[in-house]
Design an enzyme around this catalytic site. Structure first.
Site, short mmCIF file in Angstrom:
data_model
loop_
_atom_site.label_atom_id
_atom_site.label_comp_id
_atom_site.label_asym_id
_atom_site.label_seq_id
_atom_site.Cartn_x
_atom_site.Cartn_y
_atom_site.Cartn_z
N HIS A 66 5.32 0.29 18.78
CA HIS A 66 4.08 0.63 18.06
C HIS A 66 3.26 1.62 18.87
O HIS A 66 2.12 1.89 18.55
CB HIS A 66 3.25 -0.64 17.81
CG HIS A 66 3.98 -1.65 16.97
ND1 HIS A 66 4.09 -1.52 15.60
CD2 HIS A 66 4.67 -2.77 17.29
CE1 HIS A 66 4.80 -2.54 15.12
NE2 HIS A 66 5.16 -3.31 16.12
N HIS A 95 -2.58 0.78 27.26
CA HIS A 95 -1.72 1.27 26.18
C HIS A 95 -2.56 2.07 25.20
O HIS A 95 -3.78 2.08 25.27
CB HIS A 95 -1.02 0.10 25.47
CG HIS A 95 -1.97 -0.85 24.83
ND1 HIS A 95 -2.45 -1.98 25.47
CD2 HIS A 95 -2.59 -0.80 23.63
CE1 HIS A 95 -3.29 -2.59 24.66
NE2 HIS A 95 -3.40 -1.89 23.55
N HIS A 97 -3.19 3.44 21.02
CA HIS A 97 -2.98 3.35 19.57
C HIS A 97 -3.28 4.73 19.01
O HIS A 97 -4.29 5.34 19.38
CB HIS A 97 -3.93 2.34 18.94
CG HIS A 97 -3.82 0.96 19.51
ND1 HIS A 97 -3.08 -0.03 18.92
CD2 HIS A 97 -4.34 0.41 20.65
CE1 HIS A 97 -3.16 -1.14 19.65
NE2 HIS A 97 -3.91 -0.89 20.70
N GLU A 107 -8.11 1.98 16.54
CA GLU A 107 -8.15 0.62 15.96
C GLU A 107 -9.56 0.33 15.46
O GLU A 107 -9.78 -0.06 14.32
CB GLU A 107 -7.76 -0.38 17.03
CG GLU A 107 -6.33 -0.20 17.49
CD GLU A 107 -5.46 -1.37 17.10
OE1 GLU A 107 -5.42 -2.34 17.87
OE2 GLU A 107 -4.85 -1.31 16.03
N HIS A 120 -6.57 1.47 25.36
CA HIS A 120 -7.02 0.12 25.73
C HIS A 120 -6.59 -0.20 27.15
O HIS A 120 -5.40 -0.14 27.47
CB HIS A 120 -6.45 -0.91 24.76
CG HIS A 120 -7.08 -0.84 23.42
ND1 HIS A 120 -6.49 -1.35 22.28
CD2 HIS A 120 -8.26 -0.31 23.01
CE1 HIS A 120 -7.28 -1.14 21.25
NE2 HIS A 120 -8.37 -0.51 21.66
N THR A 202 -5.47 -7.16 18.81
CA THR A 202 -5.48 -6.50 17.49
C THR A 202 -4.11 -6.54 16.82
O THR A 202 -3.96 -6.03 15.71
CB THR A 202 -5.90 -5.03 17.64
OG1 THR A 202 -4.91 -4.38 18.48
CG2 THR A 202 -7.27 -4.90 18.26
CL1 LIG Z 1 1.27 -3.14 24.60
C1 LIG Z 1 0.11 -3.73 23.50
C2 LIG Z 1 -0.58 -4.89 23.78
C3 LIG Z 1 -1.52 -5.37 22.87
C4 LIG Z 1 -1.73 -4.66 21.71
C5 LIG Z 1 -2.70 -5.14 20.74
C6 LIG Z 1 -4.05 -5.08 21.32
N1 LIG Z 1 -4.85 -6.12 21.41
N2 LIG Z 1 -5.98 -5.69 21.95
N3 LIG Z 1 -5.87 -4.41 22.20
N4 LIG Z 1 -4.66 -4.00 21.80
C7 LIG Z 1 -1.04 -3.51 21.42
C8 LIG Z 1 -0.12 -3.02 22.34
ZN LIG Z 2 -4.61 -2.16 22.02
#
Ligand SMILES: Clc1ccc(Cc2nnn[n-]2)cc1
Ligand SMILES: [Zn+2]
Length: 229
Positions: A66, A95, A97, A107, A120, A202
């Site tokens: 993802h 990571h 998004h 997000e 994040h 999330t």
């Molecule tokens: Cl590697 C990873 C880890 C968690 C999430 C989801 C997430 N939760 N909070 N922030 N991101 C997405 C990718």
């Molecule tokens: Zn995230």
């Protein structure tokens, strides 16, 4: 076979709660940040949010299916103050998004507006818990710094060190090492104003264990840096 969650009508956020009960909870992330109802908290101004990170090389980057995730456990890092009370949080990973186009991908949204992407930086409460996994089971277990990406003409050198490795990890589960030295401090915007709220991971399992700290000021990246396919 374990169900694959995703973002289609049959396996997306609307049905996550069938397999991941916490996804149906009362403090689910992401949220739309409504700036007109966000209240300022003088306590937060008194307890300044502070962070200290190490520079690391040879960090492992993984294609999660993802997006990408950089594993960066830093026992010498500290995130504290602001909404984090007296506890100290340690960096575990960061990571990104992003979306199919730079018109969307973050997000969180701000007054209904999505950004091109969102970085994040995930931390866990080392004052109270013994591991990341244990911390993720508690309401104050994780602290995630969110940084919005705005697309502009300037590329971000630190993000470039990361996205320049993505051609080596085209498929889910693949990983490689980032040869360059990465300093997470450089991901943060110059203006350190932020919104904060109690939320969740999330994506599944959507644990309600995150103290969110979302910076108001985006950082600038180029279209190529945030619409990698
Ligand atoms: Cl590697 C990873 C880890 C968690 C999430 C989801 C997430 N939760 N909070 N922030 N991101 C997405 C990718
Ligand atoms: Zn995230």
């Amino acid at each position: 076979m374990a169900a694959e969650w995703g973002y289609s009508p049959t396996n997306g956020p609307d049905v996550w709660a069938r397999l991941f009960p916490q996804a149906g909870g009362a403090r689910q992330s992401p949220v739309d940040i409504c700036t007109s109802i966000a209240s300022s908290d003088s306590n937060l101004e008194m307890k300044k949010l502070t962070f200290a990170y190490e520079s690391q090389s040879d960090l492992r980057i993984l294609n999660t299916g993802h997006g990408w995730k950089v594993e960066a456990p830093q026992s010498g890092s500290r995130l504290e103050g602001g909404p984090l009370g007296e506890d100290i949080y340690q960096l575990e990973q960061f990571h990104c998004h992003w979306g199919e186009t730079s018109a969307e991908g973050s997000e969180h949204t701000v007054d209904g507006r999505a950004y091109a992407g969102e970085l994040h930086l995930v931390h866990w409460n080392t004052t109270k818990y013994q591991s990341f996994a244990e911390a993720a089971q508690h309401p104050d277990g994780l602290a995630v710094l969110g940084v919005f990406f705005d697309v502009g003409n300037e590329s971000n050198d630190e993000i470039e060190k990361i996205v320049s490795t993505l051609s080596e990890i085209k498929f889910k589960g693949q990983f490689t090492d980032i040869p360059d030295v990465i300093d997470p401090t450089t991901f943060l915007p110059s203006g350190l104003g932020y919104w904060t709220y109690l939320g969740s991971l999330t994506t599944p399992p959507c644990n309600e264990c995150v103290i969110w700290i979302v910076y108001k000021e985006p950082i600038t990246v180029t279209e190529e840096q945030v619409t990698y396919h």
